[in-house]
Design an enzyme around this catalytic site. Structure first.
Site, PDB file in Angstrom:
ATOM      1  N   SER A 150       1.069  -1.047  -0.120  1.00 28.13           N
ATOM      2  CA  SER A 150      -0.077  -0.308   0.282  1.00 28.13           C
ATOM      3  C   SER A 150       0.977   1.406  -0.179  1.00 28.13           C
ATOM      4  O   SER A 150       2.176   1.218   0.665  1.00 28.13           O
ATOM      5  CB  SER A 150      -0.793   0.138   1.515  1.00 28.13           C
ATOM      6  OG  SER A 150      -0.984   1.204   1.529  1.00 28.13           O
ATOM      7  N   TYR A 163      -1.468  -0.519  10.202  1.00 28.72           N
ATOM      8  CA  TYR A 163      -1.677  -1.261   8.658  1.00 28.72           C
ATOM      9  C   TYR A 163      -0.242  -0.154   8.187  1.00 28.72           C
ATOM     10  O   TYR A 163      -0.059  -1.496   7.938  1.00 28.72           O
ATOM     11  CB  TYR A 163      -3.134  -0.420   8.230  1.00 28.72           C
ATOM     12  CG  TYR A 163      -3.330  -0.736   6.693  1.00 28.72           C
ATOM     13  CD1 TYR A 163      -4.028  -1.974   6.410  1.00 28.72           C
ATOM     14  CD2 TYR A 163      -3.163   0.666   5.488  1.00 28.72           C
ATOM     15  CE1 TYR A 163      -3.729  -2.224   4.910  1.00 28.72           C
ATOM     16  CE2 TYR A 163      -3.041   0.495   4.217  1.00 28.72           C
ATOM     17  CZ  TYR A 163      -3.738  -0.669   3.928  1.00 28.72           C
ATOM     18  OH  TYR A 163      -3.577  -1.241   3.099  1.00 28.72           O
TER      19      TYR A 163
HETATM   20  N1  LIG Z   1      -8.570  -0.723  -1.903  1.00 31.41           N
HETATM   21  C1  LIG Z   1      -7.620   0.566  -1.451  1.00 31.41           C
HETATM   22  O1  LIG Z   1      -8.359   1.307  -1.860  1.00 31.41           O
HETATM   23  C2  LIG Z   1      -6.168  -0.610  -1.176  1.00 31.41           C
HETATM   24  C3  LIG Z   1      -5.486   0.520  -1.126  1.00 31.41           C
HETATM   25  C4  LIG Z   1      -3.966   0.261  -0.770  1.00 31.41           C
HETATM   26  C5  LIG Z   1      -3.855  -1.203  -0.779  1.00 31.41           C
HETATM   27  N2  LIG Z   1      -4.909  -2.118  -0.785  1.00 31.41           N
HETATM   28  C6  LIG Z   1      -4.773  -3.295  -0.632  1.00 31.41           C
HETATM   29  O2  LIG Z   1      -5.215  -4.327  -1.488  1.00 31.41           O
HETATM   30  C7  LIG Z   1      -5.396  -5.694  -1.226  1.00 31.41           C
HETATM   31  C8  LIG Z   1      -6.742  -5.931  -1.379  1.00 31.41           C
HETATM   32  O3  LIG Z   1      -7.710  -4.742  -0.238  1.00 31.41           O
HETATM   33  P1  LIG Z   1      -9.372  -4.987  -0.548  1.00 31.41           P
HETATM   34  O4  LIG Z   1      -9.390  -3.170  -1.009  1.00 31.41           O
HETATM   35  O5  LIG Z   1      -9.718  -5.642  -1.812  1.00 31.41           O
HETATM   36  O6  LIG Z   1     -10.266  -5.217   0.505  1.00 31.41           O
HETATM   37  P2  LIG Z   1     -10.873  -5.638   0.667  1.00 31.41           P
HETATM   38  O7  LIG Z   1     -11.722  -5.182   2.425  1.00 31.41           O
HETATM   39  O8  LIG Z   1     -12.222  -5.215   0.063  1.00 31.41           O
HETATM   40  O9  LIG Z   1     -10.498  -7.332   1.059  1.00 31.41           O
HETATM   41  C9  LIG Z   1     -10.190  -7.391   1.924  1.00 31.41           C
HETATM   42  C10 LIG Z   1     -10.134  -9.117   1.659  1.00 31.41           C
HETATM   43  O10 LIG Z   1     -10.139 -10.067   2.702  1.00 31.41           O
HETATM   44  C11 LIG Z   1     -10.075 -10.878   3.945  1.00 31.41           C
HETATM   45  N3  LIG Z   1      -9.995 -11.311   4.964  1.00 31.41           N
HETATM   46  C12 LIG Z   1      -9.956 -10.084   6.005  1.00 31.41           C
HETATM   47  N4  LIG Z   1      -9.495 -10.850   7.095  1.00 31.41           N
HETATM   48  C13 LIG Z   1      -9.226 -11.597   6.622  1.00 31.41           C
HETATM   49  C14 LIG Z   1      -8.930 -12.866   7.030  1.00 31.41           C
HETATM   50  N5  LIG Z   1      -8.640 -12.525   9.235  1.00 31.41           N
HETATM   51  N6  LIG Z   1      -8.754 -14.653   7.095  1.00 31.41           N
HETATM   52  C15 LIG Z   1      -8.786 -14.462   5.713  1.00 31.41           C
HETATM   53  N7  LIG Z   1      -9.422 -13.657   4.754  1.00 31.41           N
HETATM   54  C16 LIG Z   1      -9.450 -11.868   5.104  1.00 31.41           C
HETATM   55  C17 LIG Z   1     -11.852 -10.114   3.418  1.00 31.41           C
HETATM   56  O11 LIG Z   1     -12.137 -10.484   4.160  1.00 31.41           O
HETATM   57  C18 LIG Z   1     -11.704  -9.369   2.090  1.00 31.41           C
HETATM   58  O12 LIG Z   1     -12.433 -10.205   1.423  1.00 31.41           O
HETATM   59  C19 LIG Z   1      -5.035  -5.684   0.549  1.00 31.41           C
HETATM   60  O13 LIG Z   1      -4.123  -6.160   0.698  1.00 31.41           O
HETATM   61  C20 LIG Z   1      -4.994  -4.009   1.323  1.00 31.41           C
HETATM   62  O14 LIG Z   1      -4.863  -3.688   1.922  1.00 31.41           O
HETATM   63  C21 LIG Z   1      -5.989  -1.793  -0.721  1.00 31.41           C
END
Ligand SMILES: NC(=O)c1ccc[n+]([C@@H]2O[C@H](COP(=O)([O-])OP(=O)(O)OC[C@H]3O[C@@H](n4cnc5c(N)ncnc54)[C@H](O)[C@@H]3O)[C@@H](O)[C@H]2O)c1
Length: 260
Positions: A150, A163
């Site tokens: 991120s 985070y």
């Molecule tokens: N969306 C953004 O703006 C953004 C920006 C930077 C980085 N990210 C990163 O991208 C990745 C995906 O995030 P996203 O935006 O799709 O979020 P999201 O919340 O839609 O997806 C995260 C998924 O991880 C699963 N999860 C959470 N805790 C868990 C656990 N203990 N065991 C198993 N599964 C678990 C959740 O159920 C969910 O389906 C993450 O690593 C996030 O940090 C996202």
């Protein structure tokens, strides 16, 4: 000039790809994109409803995906999911460490347990997963690991210490895996997404506010979407990326050090 032809290994149709957090915004986009390329998919998530929905979407488009419920905060759960996944599809060609949690609290207000749980899910689990699938991938002498970091890893995060620390750590893990496993033809890179419209940033905002803010502050003038990041993942598993390892690649509309 001497030009020596080199073998450039990359994803082949039928290869097995594991996506953690496969029920979430990015995870589903990764699954759908990889499925279109012909991957067999293991979808790991703690959220059974969303994980099974990803599987349903992939299957209804003619793809092959299986859901494995796992709590990444629990080492025993990870071991069980590794065993079940190997029994079902064998060793993966690619592992995408995508799942994460993002608890919001200031440093002064954050409970120690919250900090520790975030590290468990966001960095200990990716280490555990890579370590568990490593021997099989090494035996195949080919493979790709993609870690989702991120921008917060580089910039810090107000009300997001656990985070931001975990995401900095996954960038570091990326480099070490790349160094240790290059000799086994296993590449490891990280994607550094900017803000994209998924559940994670929506936990403390609205779609309208995120879209408007991105319009004002992102050089390319819009918020990111999961498909943007999925395109980069498709590149990273491909033979076109055969000479790339140990990198953190930002996909963020040009948002470099945009103040929060
Ligand atoms: N969306 C953004 O703006 C953004 C920006 C930077 C980085 N990210 C990163 O991208 C990745 C995906 O995030 P996203 O935006 O799709 O979020 P999201 O919340 O839609 O997806 C995260 C998924 O991880 C699963 N999860 C959470 N805790 C868990 C656990 N203990 N065991 C198993 N599964 C678990 C959740 O159920 C969910 O389906 C993450 O690593 C996030 O940090 C996202």
């Amino acid at each position: 000039m001497v030009h020596v032809d080199v073998a450039r290994d990359g994803f082949r149709a039928g290869d097995h790809i594991l996506v953690t957090g496969g029920g979430g915004g990015f995870g589903r986009a990764f699954a759908q994109r990889f499925s279109k390329m012909g991957a067999r998919l293991s979808i790991w998530d703690i959220d059974e409803g969303n994980g099974l929905e990803t599987v349903r979407l992939v299957q209804s488009a003619g793809g092959d995906a299986t859901f494995f419920r796992v709590d990444l905060a629990d080492a025993k759960d990870i071991d069980a999911a590794v065993t079940a996944t190997l029994a079902h599809y064998g060793s993966p060609y690619c592992v995408v460490n995508n799942a994460s949690i993002y608890p919001r609290a200031s440093i002064l207000d954050m409970e120690m347990e919250t900090f520790e749980t975030t590290l468990k899910v966001n960095i200990t689990a990716p280490f555990h997963i890579v370590k568990s699938f490593g021997p099989g991938m090494i035996a195949q002498n080919r493979g790709v690991i993609i870690n989702i970091a991120s921008g917060r890893a580089l910039e810090g995060a107000v009300n997001g210490a656990s985070y931001a620390c975990s995401k900095a750590a996954i960038l570091s893990l990326t480099k070490t895996v790349a160094l240790e496993w290059a000799k086994y033809n296993i590449r490891c890179n990280a994607i550094i997404p900017g803000v994209a419209l998924t559940a994670q940033p929506l936990a403390n905002s609205t779609p309208e506010a995120l879209i408007e803010r991105a319009k004002q502050r992102i050089p390319l003038g819009r918020i990111g979407y999961p498909e943007d990041v999925a395109g980069l993942a498709a590149y990273l598993v491909s033979a076109d990326a055969a000479y790339m390892t140990g990198q953190g690649i930002a996909m963020n509309g040009g948002a470099v050090l945009v103040p929060q």
